[in-house]
Design a protein around this motif. Structure first.
Motif, short mmCIF file in Angstrom:
data_model
loop_
_atom_site.label_atom_id
_atom_site.label_comp_id
_atom_site.label_asym_id
_atom_site.label_seq_id
_atom_site.Cartn_x
_atom_site.Cartn_y
_atom_site.Cartn_z
N MET A 27 0.81 -1.20 0.00
CA MET A 27 0.00 0.00 0.00
C MET A 27 0.86 1.26 0.00
SD MET A 27 -2.95 1.13 2.63
CE MET A 27 -3.70 2.69 2.42
N TYR A 28 2.00 1.23 0.70
CA TYR A 28 2.85 2.41 0.75
C TYR A 28 4.01 2.25 -0.22
CZ TYR A 28 0.03 3.48 4.74
OH TYR A 28 -1.04 3.74 5.55
N TRP A 29 4.27 3.30 -0.97
CA TRP A 29 5.35 3.30 -1.95
C TRP A 29 6.69 3.46 -1.25
CZ3 TRP A 29 8.56 7.47 -3.63
CH2 TRP A 29 9.30 7.21 -4.79
N LEU A 30 6.70 4.22 -0.16
CA LEU A 30 7.93 4.50 0.55
C LEU A 30 7.59 4.73 2.02
CD1 LEU A 30 11.00 5.21 0.23
CD2 LEU A 30 10.29 7.57 -0.10
N GLU A 31 8.44 4.22 2.89
CA GLU A 31 8.25 4.41 4.33
C GLU A 31 9.55 4.91 4.93
OE1 GLU A 31 6.41 1.15 6.44
OE2 GLU A 31 5.53 0.39 4.58
N SER A 32 9.44 5.85 5.86
CA SER A 32 10.59 6.29 6.64
C SER A 32 10.18 6.21 8.11
CB SER A 32 10.99 7.72 6.25
OG SER A 32 9.99 8.65 6.62
N GLU A 33 11.02 6.68 8.97
CA GLU A 33 10.75 6.55 10.41
C GLU A 33 9.40 7.15 10.81
OE1 GLU A 33 12.61 8.02 14.68
OE2 GLU A 33 13.91 8.02 12.92
N ARG A 34 9.10 8.36 10.32
CA ARG A 34 7.88 9.04 10.73
C ARG A 34 6.88 9.28 9.62
NH1 ARG A 34 10.00 14.42 13.07
NH2 ARG A 34 11.29 14.22 11.22
N LEU A 35 7.25 8.93 8.38
CA LEU A 35 6.42 9.29 7.23
C LEU A 35 6.13 8.10 6.34
CD1 LEU A 35 8.38 12.52 6.29
CD2 LEU A 35 6.27 12.38 7.62
N LEU A 36 5.02 8.20 5.62
CA LEU A 36 4.62 7.21 4.63
C LEU A 36 4.28 7.95 3.34
CD1 LEU A 36 2.09 5.37 6.95
CD2 LEU A 36 4.37 4.54 6.35
N LEU A 37 4.63 7.39 2.21
CA LEU A 37 4.23 7.94 0.91
C LEU A 37 3.42 6.89 0.19
CD1 LEU A 37 6.78 9.73 1.58
CD2 LEU A 37 6.93 10.04 -0.87
N ARG A 38 2.31 7.34 -0.39
CA ARG A 38 1.46 6.45 -1.17
C ARG A 38 0.83 7.23 -2.31
NH1 ARG A 38 -3.43 8.22 -0.13
NH2 ARG A 38 -4.21 8.51 1.98
N ARG A 39 0.31 6.46 -3.26
CA ARG A 39 -0.41 7.09 -4.37
C ARG A 39 -1.60 7.86 -3.82
NH1 ARG A 39 -0.48 3.29 -9.62
NH2 ARG A 39 -1.83 4.98 -10.26
N TRP A 40 -1.96 8.89 -4.55
CA TRP A 40 -3.13 9.67 -4.17
C TRP A 40 -4.38 8.83 -4.35
CZ3 TRP A 40 -2.70 13.98 -1.57
CH2 TRP A 40 -1.52 14.72 -1.67
#
Length: 176
Positions: free
Chosen positions: A1-14
């Motif tokens: 579901m998430y394209w990219l994950e970091s310690e505090r953030l998630l990126l996903r498609r709109w």
């Protein structure tokens, strides 16, 4: 579901359900001050942006994504790697990001940009990432230096506004 994950953030498609959150961002003059010509966007233009962003992700494997806080999954901005006038070659992309003002000064932009670079070097064939920054945006100028981007010069963007141009290349240790 998430394209990219970091310690505090998630990126996903709109998602279509994100339109109201994205409209709050693109309609905020403080956020949009540093984006393009600084003009806020209306709901229709924001909806088109979502459609184009998702089409670019489908085409290139990267593009503009929704940025969510990991703890509460709230949309706090957008970020990604895009093909642009400044990065039109197949092996280059431009890094873009914008966050809600209440998220400024908390290290989110650094975390986000570092994660985008790590993704680019690990999962793509990109060899050059560029950034264009309004010379008045001291925080983004400092971020470019912090992340190891080289200043390539200053000029005017497509709207005739001043911009500083930066680039970073795939580390030799990661070259294919």
């Amino acid at each position: 579901m998430y394209w990219l994950e970091s310690e505090r953030l998630l990126l996903r498609r709109w998602e279509s359900a994100d339109l109201d959150d994205f409209c709050r961002l693109t309609g905020d003059a403080e956020v949009m001050r540093w984006v393009g010509d600084g003009t806020t966007l209306d709901r229709a233009d924001t909806a088109v942006w979502i459609k184009r962003a998702n089409a670019n992700v489908a085409r290139w494997g990267f593009g503009t994504h929704a940025v969510l806080k990991r703890d509460d999954r709230s949309v706090i901005g957008w970020a990604g790697l895009i093909h642009s006038e400044q990065a039109s070659a197949a092996d280059s992309a431009e890094i873009i990001y914008a966050l809600r003002p209440d998220c400024w000064g908390r290290g989110y932009a650094t975390e986000l940009a570092a994660a985008l670079l790590a993704w680019a070097w690990q999962y793509s064939d990109l060899v050059r990432i560029v950034a264009t920054v309004d010379p008045a945006n001291a925080a983004s100028l400092a971020l470019m230096t912090k992340l190891g981007f080289s200043h390539e010069g200053d000029g005017l963007d497509e709207d005739g506004l001043p911009e500083s141009r930066f680039a970073i290349h795939r580390p030799a240790s990661l070259a294919g």
